[in-house]
Design a protein around this motif. Structure first.
Motif, mmCIF file in Angstrom:
data_model
loop_
_atom_site.group_PDB
_atom_site.id
_atom_site.type_symbol
_atom_site.label_atom_id
_atom_site.label_comp_id
_atom_site.label_asym_id
_atom_site.label_seq_id
_atom_site.Cartn_x
_atom_site.Cartn_y
_atom_site.Cartn_z
ATOM 1 N N ILE A 162 -7.679 -4.809 13.358
ATOM 2 C CA ILE A 162 -6.559 -5.217 13.473
ATOM 3 C C ILE A 162 -5.386 -4.534 14.656
ATOM 4 O O ILE A 162 -4.713 -5.117 15.407
ATOM 5 C CB ILE A 162 -5.868 -5.292 12.211
ATOM 6 C CG1 ILE A 162 -6.739 -5.868 11.049
ATOM 7 C CG2 ILE A 162 -4.261 -5.828 12.009
ATOM 8 C CD1 ILE A 162 -6.056 -5.817 9.868
ATOM 9 N N LYS B 260 4.191 -7.992 10.721
ATOM 10 C CA LYS B 260 4.590 -7.280 11.817
ATOM 11 C C LYS B 260 2.995 -6.915 12.757
ATOM 12 O O LYS B 260 3.207 -6.456 13.689
ATOM 13 C CB LYS B 260 5.178 -6.013 11.369
ATOM 14 C CG LYS B 260 6.346 -6.094 10.734
ATOM 15 C CD LYS B 260 6.695 -4.650 10.171
ATOM 16 C CE LYS B 260 8.153 -4.650 9.254
ATOM 17 N NZ LYS B 260 8.377 -3.332 8.956
ATOM 18 N N ILE B 261 2.095 -7.237 11.860
ATOM 19 C CA ILE B 261 0.693 -6.919 12.456
ATOM 20 C C ILE B 261 -0.036 -8.184 13.004
ATOM 21 O O ILE B 261 -0.682 -8.060 14.078
ATOM 22 C CB ILE B 261 -0.103 -6.139 11.466
ATOM 23 C CG1 ILE B 261 0.700 -5.025 10.726
ATOM 24 C CG2 ILE B 261 -1.539 -5.450 11.844
ATOM 25 C CD1 ILE B 261 -0.015 -4.381 9.706
ATOM 26 N N ARG C 81 5.748 -9.168 4.155
ATOM 27 C CA ARG C 81 6.656 -8.718 5.181
ATOM 28 C C ARG C 81 6.049 -7.891 6.243
ATOM 29 O O ARG C 81 6.022 -7.971 7.419
ATOM 30 C CB ARG C 81 7.773 -8.395 4.625
ATOM 31 C CG ARG C 81 8.913 -8.101 5.439
ATOM 32 C CD ARG C 81 10.304 -7.510 4.592
ATOM 33 N NE ARG C 81 10.076 -5.935 4.580
ATOM 34 C CZ ARG C 81 10.641 -5.046 3.876
ATOM 35 N NH1 ARG C 81 11.508 -5.488 2.717
ATOM 36 N NH2 ARG C 81 10.287 -3.984 3.920
ATOM 37 N N GLU C 82 5.043 -7.047 5.769
ATOM 38 C CA GLU C 82 4.642 -5.923 6.588
ATOM 39 C C GLU C 82 3.385 -6.315 7.297
ATOM 40 O O GLU C 82 3.416 -6.259 8.480
ATOM 41 C CB GLU C 82 3.918 -4.528 5.656
ATOM 42 C CG GLU C 82 5.087 -3.879 5.137
ATOM 43 C CD GLU C 82 6.096 -3.200 5.839
ATOM 44 O OE1 GLU C 82 6.004 -2.490 6.872
ATOM 45 O OE2 GLU C 82 7.283 -3.868 5.846
ATOM 46 N N PRO D 196 3.360 -2.517 -3.440
ATOM 47 C CA PRO D 196 1.692 -2.632 -2.934
ATOM 48 C C PRO D 196 1.216 -1.530 -2.254
ATOM 49 O O PRO D 196 2.013 -0.878 -1.333
ATOM 50 C CB PRO D 196 2.008 -3.976 -2.294
ATOM 51 C CG PRO D 196 3.564 -4.316 -1.858
ATOM 52 C CD PRO D 196 4.404 -3.262 -2.629
ATOM 53 N N HIS D 197 -0.056 -1.244 -2.737
ATOM 54 C CA HIS D 197 -0.521 -0.021 -1.832
ATOM 55 C C HIS D 197 -1.955 -0.020 -1.926
ATOM 56 O O HIS D 197 -2.567 -0.825 -3.045
ATOM 57 C CB HIS D 197 -0.210 1.177 -2.699
ATOM 58 C CG HIS D 197 -0.467 1.228 -4.123
ATOM 59 N ND1 HIS D 197 0.250 0.840 -4.916
ATOM 60 C CD2 HIS D 197 -1.666 1.612 -4.673
ATOM 61 C CE1 HIS D 197 -0.305 0.976 -6.306
ATOM 62 N NE2 HIS D 197 -1.425 1.558 -6.090
ATOM 63 N N SER D 198 -2.619 0.307 -0.914
ATOM 64 C CA SER D 198 -4.169 0.587 -0.913
ATOM 65 C C SER D 198 -4.608 1.537 -1.960
ATOM 66 O O SER D 198 -4.256 2.730 -1.962
ATOM 67 C CB SER D 198 -4.688 0.660 0.389
ATOM 68 O OG SER D 198 -4.493 -0.384 1.317
ATOM 69 N N HIS D 199 -5.472 0.862 -2.959
ATOM 70 C CA HIS D 199 -5.870 1.821 -4.046
ATOM 71 C C HIS D 199 -6.935 2.273 -3.687
ATOM 72 O O HIS D 199 -8.178 1.538 -3.388
ATOM 73 C CB HIS D 199 -5.831 1.148 -5.370
ATOM 74 C CG HIS D 199 -6.558 1.670 -6.417
ATOM 75 N ND1 HIS D 199 -5.997 2.594 -7.195
ATOM 76 C CD2 HIS D 199 -7.960 2.203 -6.784
ATOM 77 C CE1 HIS D 199 -6.634 3.477 -8.124
ATOM 78 N NE2 HIS D 199 -8.078 3.065 -7.771
ATOM 79 N N PRO E 82 5.189 -1.580 10.959
ATOM 80 C CA PRO E 82 4.661 -1.719 9.695
ATOM 81 C C PRO E 82 4.191 -0.483 9.007
ATOM 82 O O PRO E 82 3.566 0.409 9.700
ATOM 83 C CB PRO E 82 3.468 -2.736 9.959
ATOM 84 C CG PRO E 82 3.178 -2.447 11.542
ATOM 85 C CD PRO E 82 4.218 -1.955 12.018
ATOM 86 N N LEU F 79 6.761 -8.126 0.009
ATOM 87 C CA LEU F 79 6.685 -6.855 0.472
ATOM 88 C C LEU F 79 5.471 -6.818 1.240
ATOM 89 O O LEU F 79 5.359 -6.434 2.737
ATOM 90 C CB LEU F 79 6.811 -5.643 -0.235
ATOM 91 C CG LEU F 79 7.549 -4.448 0.467
ATOM 92 C CD1 LEU F 79 7.889 -3.442 -0.701
ATOM 93 C CD2 LEU F 79 6.403 -3.763 1.213
ATOM 94 N N MET G 35 -6.544 -12.493 10.599
ATOM 95 C CA MET G 35 -7.230 -11.521 9.312
ATOM 96 C C MET G 35 -7.265 -12.386 8.201
ATOM 97 O O MET G 35 -6.479 -13.551 7.764
ATOM 98 C CB MET G 35 -6.528 -10.457 9.062
ATOM 99 C CG MET G 35 -5.115 -10.593 8.322
ATOM 100 S SD MET G 35 -4.579 -8.685 7.986
ATOM 101 C CE MET G 35 -5.651 -8.211 6.913
ATOM 102 N N SER H 277 -5.400 -3.705 -2.026
ATOM 103 C CA SER H 277 -4.078 -3.836 -2.170
ATOM 104 C C SER H 277 -3.793 -3.930 -3.814
ATOM 105 O O SER H 277 -4.472 -4.876 -4.264
ATOM 106 C CB SER H 277 -3.311 -4.805 -1.221
ATOM 107 O OG SER H 277 -3.425 -4.577 -0.126
ATOM 108 N N ASP I 173 7.831 -10.047 -6.072
ATOM 109 C CA ASP I 173 8.415 -9.321 -5.117
ATOM 110 C C ASP I 173 7.568 -8.301 -4.389
ATOM 111 O O ASP I 173 7.700 -7.772 -3.233
ATOM 112 C CB ASP I 173 9.343 -8.142 -6.030
ATOM 113 C CG ASP I 173 10.524 -9.090 -6.371
ATOM 114 O OD1 ASP I 173 10.827 -10.161 -5.883
ATOM 115 O OD2 ASP I 173 11.234 -8.637 -7.304
ATOM 116 N N LYS I 174 6.582 -7.874 -5.016
ATOM 117 C CA LYS I 174 5.484 -6.797 -4.125
ATOM 118 C C LYS I 174 4.608 -7.713 -3.239
ATOM 119 O O LYS I 174 4.734 -7.156 -2.043
ATOM 120 C CB LYS I 174 4.490 -6.505 -5.419
ATOM 121 C CG LYS I 174 5.046 -5.250 -6.352
ATOM 122 C CD LYS I 174 4.079 -4.693 -7.216
ATOM 123 C CE LYS I 174 4.702 -3.768 -8.169
ATOM 124 N NZ LYS I 174 3.427 -3.101 -9.135
#
Lengths: 327, 327
Positions: free
Chosen positions: B126, A125-126, A121-122, B88-91, B73, A118, A1, A90, A114-115
């Motif tokens: 994915i 796993k994919i 790291r996630e 981190p997050h999908s906005h 994950p 993370l 990806m 993201s 740091d973010k």
């Protein structure tokens, strides 16, 4: 990806330093517009694709062509930009790199890293490989400053055939003076080099690279040399990394891509794109040194080739997309 | 992989409607704090995990236990919250669901759905299965309103053993009056039901569900019945969907989980968690009907079981995590 990491630095507002936008103020729109254009016929945040002041289309057109051909997944990451892209992305930070002539570029470098760790790291796993592209106007200046602070006599590339190396040098020297840093002085303090002179994209790509456990393809030109140099200075083995870029970067005589890559010891893949036969002046000019790379163009070609598409296929698709834009 | 979709609705500020927070004002912090707690020892946005007014810990503790055991994950999605999580997050959106007694709940429902569809489409490339959990204070009220508008005589659950059904009914009836809608009147207009009475989480999960091509596990209780009912009303075949929830939801006599699931025709998995032997009152009270479900707890157990962990393993890990919090 593929990830496309978006960054801004206040340096892009310096007149003449970046042509990743029709004028300095418009470089604020370039990263989100690049990202949006990959997924839609036009950007959403502004009603035109990013162009140079002379009207050359963003390299996002190459990334989009590959994405539409090979249908690999793309995830957009906002490392730190003036504006949020109007598509899912993201979110890492909404603060941009500061003008390092006046102040520390990235007071929040650690938070971004740091973010991003993370996130990396996630992702580990994919998927087993990530290709990381970027859109960061004036990012070659921050990259060159970081490389100089780390002791590489590197010249980064430019989206212009007239690489503004004198301006870059003056800006970097002013920054070094402000921070009280000499060339090569931060060879053992890479995180300080990043914080003083970097940009949010560099911090984000470095963070993801550190925590992601699989193979990392750094999709970009000389900016990805800065990431590689930071990784090396942090004693990371570079065997799971490679840069993917375009022929136009490697052939750029105003920069030192191959020489610096060898000094760092990072491998690279070169997308053999050729736009000389384009029916459009805006694309033929890529052969004269305009634009060259960005938005992970070289890495997108790398992914398209893996799925069986040739550089010729990509070129034809780019022509189609450009035709849609101008007619 | 698992998604945790965060939403807020202004309805959670109504006194007594939600106990997903120590007081109504604190429900603004619950979604980001829930998400942060999964990845860190404590939330970042606030220095304590979300609790009910009586001090019962958030179901995120179950999700976190499963995540730490099975190492699947997790990706956090901000569908629309007051505050951004500091990870981190999908906005997708930063606008919350409006108080539907006064105005249309989701004027931007289409925008949320469009962005969420793009996210789901990329995820399809994915992974072959996604588990979607949520954190949305007062989300059972918006869910019940949507179910009523679609014609289901459903009672949604509550994080309290005293399900405030009289208050929910009064709020929903006021909303129906404002919108000029009768029970069941929007059975053929699911998107209007969503827009008038929904919340950002429902719109986001619906969007992802529509475009994701693999199997979707809707991880939640009665709120996921509303998603299922919306899908059905949009003529989506439900065979690639199932709900994953906890025993406490299925056994909740104040709600109609099983009956409504059967009416809709959606399958479900039930995590057989048992906290009766906990050394902590805050966890033993789950057996008295406090908390029950949320943050994809049931779906997280589903993923943990797939990796070979039992409900007993999860319980022990929850005990460990809770011990860390209170000592």
């Amino acid at each position: 990806m593929m990830l496309v990491v978006l960054g801004n630095t206040e340096l892009s507002l310096i007149d003449g330093i970046s042509i990743a936008g029709a004028n300095p103020e418009l470089t604020k729109f370039t990263p989100p517009a690049d990202a949006e254009y990959i997924f839609y016929d036009k950007p959403k945040i502004i009603d035109a694709i990013p162009v140079t002041p002379q009207g050359h289309p963003t390299p996002a057109i190459i990334t989009k062509a590959c994405y539409e051909l090979a249908k690999f997944p793309i995830s957009v990451v906002r490392a730190g930009t003036f504006l949020a892209p109007l598509i899912p992305h993201s979110h890492i930070s909404d603060s941009v790199g500061r003008d390092f002539r006046k102040t520390t570029a990235l007071p929040n470098a650690e938070e971004i890293m740091d973010k991003s760790k993370l996130l990396g790291r996630e992702l580990s796993k994919i998927v087993s490989e990530i290709v990381i592209g970027e859109s960061t106007p004036a990012g070659t200046t921050t990259a060159q400053a970081v490389l100089w602070a780390l002791g590489y006599k590197a010249k980064t590339s430019s989206a212009s055939p007239k690489n503004p190396q004198e301006l870059k040098r003056a800006v970097i020297e002013e920054g070094f003076k402000r921070a009280g840093v000499e060339f090569g002085e931060l060879a053992d303090e890479p995180l300080k080099a990043l914080k003083e002179f970097g940009d949010p994209m560099l911090a984000c790509v470095l963070g993801i690279s550190l925590s992601f456990e699989g193979n990392v393809v750094l999709a970009g030109g000389t900016q990805m040399l800065a990431v590689s140099a930071l990784l090396k200075a942090l004693n990371v083995k570079l065997n799971r990394f490679k840069i993917a870029t375009t022929r136009w970067i490697v052939e750029d005589k105003s920069a030192t891509f191959e020489k610096t890559a060898e000094e760092i010891g990072v491998e690279y893949y070169v997308a053999q794109l050729d736009f000389s036969e384009s029916e459009f002046n805006g694309l033929r000019d890529y052969e004269k040194g305009f634009v060259k790379e960005g938005v992970g163009a070289g890495g997108a070609v790398y992914l398209a080739e893996k799925k069986g598409f040739s550089c010729e296929d990509v070129f034809k698709k780019v022509e189609d997309l450009y035709r849609k834009l101008v007619t």
